[in-house]
Design a protein around this motif. Sequence first.
Motif, PDB file in Angstrom:
ATOM      1  N   SER A 187      -6.846  -1.228  -2.318  1.00 41.22           N
ATOM      2  CA  SER A 187      -6.509  -1.634  -1.051  1.00 41.22           C
ATOM      3  C   SER A 187      -7.232  -3.062  -0.606  1.00 41.22           C
ATOM      4  O   SER A 187      -6.382  -3.801   0.019  1.00 41.22           O
ATOM      5  CB  SER A 187      -6.841  -0.499   0.003  1.00 41.22           C
ATOM      6  OG  SER A 187      -8.314  -0.483  -0.026  1.00 41.22           O
TER       7      SER A 187
ATOM      8  N   ASN B 276       1.151   4.179  -2.893  1.00 41.19           N
ATOM      9  CA  ASN B 276       0.889   5.754  -2.592  1.00 41.19           C
ATOM     10  C   ASN B 276       2.231   6.513  -2.915  1.00 41.19           C
ATOM     11  O   ASN B 276       2.072   7.748  -3.151  1.00 41.19           O
ATOM     12  CB  ASN B 276       0.567   5.812  -0.859  1.00 41.19           C
ATOM     13  CG  ASN B 276      -0.819   5.561  -0.897  1.00 41.19           C
ATOM     14  OD1 ASN B 276      -1.611   5.975  -1.426  1.00 41.19           O
ATOM     15  ND2 ASN B 276      -1.088   5.071   0.536  1.00 41.19           N
TER      16      ASN B 276
ATOM     17  N   TYR C 173       0.853  -1.226   0.091  1.00 40.87           N
ATOM     18  CA  TYR C 173      -0.064  -0.136   0.093  1.00 40.87           C
ATOM     19  C   TYR C 173       0.737   1.308   0.107  1.00 40.87           C
ATOM     20  O   TYR C 173       0.321   2.333  -0.659  1.00 40.87           O
ATOM     21  CB  TYR C 173      -0.920  -0.049   1.328  1.00 40.87           C
ATOM     22  CG  TYR C 173      -2.053   0.931   1.229  1.00 40.87           C
ATOM     23  CD1 TYR C 173      -2.969   1.034   0.426  1.00 40.87           C
ATOM     24  CD2 TYR C 173      -2.091   2.162   2.151  1.00 40.87           C
ATOM     25  CE1 TYR C 173      -4.198   1.805   0.265  1.00 40.87           C
ATOM     26  CE2 TYR C 173      -2.875   3.152   2.042  1.00 40.87           C
ATOM     27  CZ  TYR C 173      -3.907   3.032   1.124  1.00 40.87           C
ATOM     28  OH  TYR C 173      -4.947   3.869   0.927  1.00 40.87           O
TER      29      TYR C 173
ATOM     30  N   TRP D 198      -9.752   2.697  -2.733  1.00 39.02           N
ATOM     31  CA  TRP D 198     -10.521   1.459  -2.128  1.00 39.02           C
ATOM     32  C   TRP D 198     -10.409   0.339  -2.529  1.00 39.02           C
ATOM     33  O   TRP D 198     -10.141  -0.745  -1.704  1.00 39.02           O
ATOM     34  CB  TRP D 198     -11.610   2.334  -1.372  1.00 39.02           C
ATOM     35  CG  TRP D 198     -12.518   2.403  -2.601  1.00 39.02           C
ATOM     36  CD1 TRP D 198     -12.862   3.636  -3.238  1.00 39.02           C
ATOM     37  CD2 TRP D 198     -13.461   1.326  -3.109  1.00 39.02           C
ATOM     38  NE1 TRP D 198     -13.966   3.164  -4.171  1.00 39.02           N
ATOM     39  CE2 TRP D 198     -14.249   2.140  -4.148  1.00 39.02           C
ATOM     40  CE3 TRP D 198     -13.732  -0.032  -3.017  1.00 39.02           C
ATOM     41  CZ2 TRP D 198     -15.076   1.308  -4.818  1.00 39.02           C
ATOM     42  CZ3 TRP D 198     -14.565  -0.414  -3.880  1.00 39.02           C
ATOM     43  CH2 TRP D 198     -15.471   0.014  -4.765  1.00 39.02           C
TER      44      TRP D 198
END
Length: 77
Positions: free
Chosen positions: A55, A21, A17, A52
């Motif tokens: 993730s 990012n 994650y 979302w």
Amino acid sequence: MLVDKLYLSIFLFVSLYSIVNIIQPNAIYNHQQNSLRPFGVGYKNTTIISLWLVSILLAILSYFVVIYYFNIMNMWF
């Protein structure tokens, strides 16, 4: 032993994650407005691959990778 699997999958998820990012791919982020692209279909600045969804998929992927690793090493039980 179960705690090791849980911590390993959480560590893998957080790592993946963080990479998403840091890279900030164009399919997820709108660099002109410095924001996330909204979820949708049919408009120029919308995307199906929202953060979302990425993730959730990364969490599932990291869990399955840990299960596969422990299964290969015969350490599942």
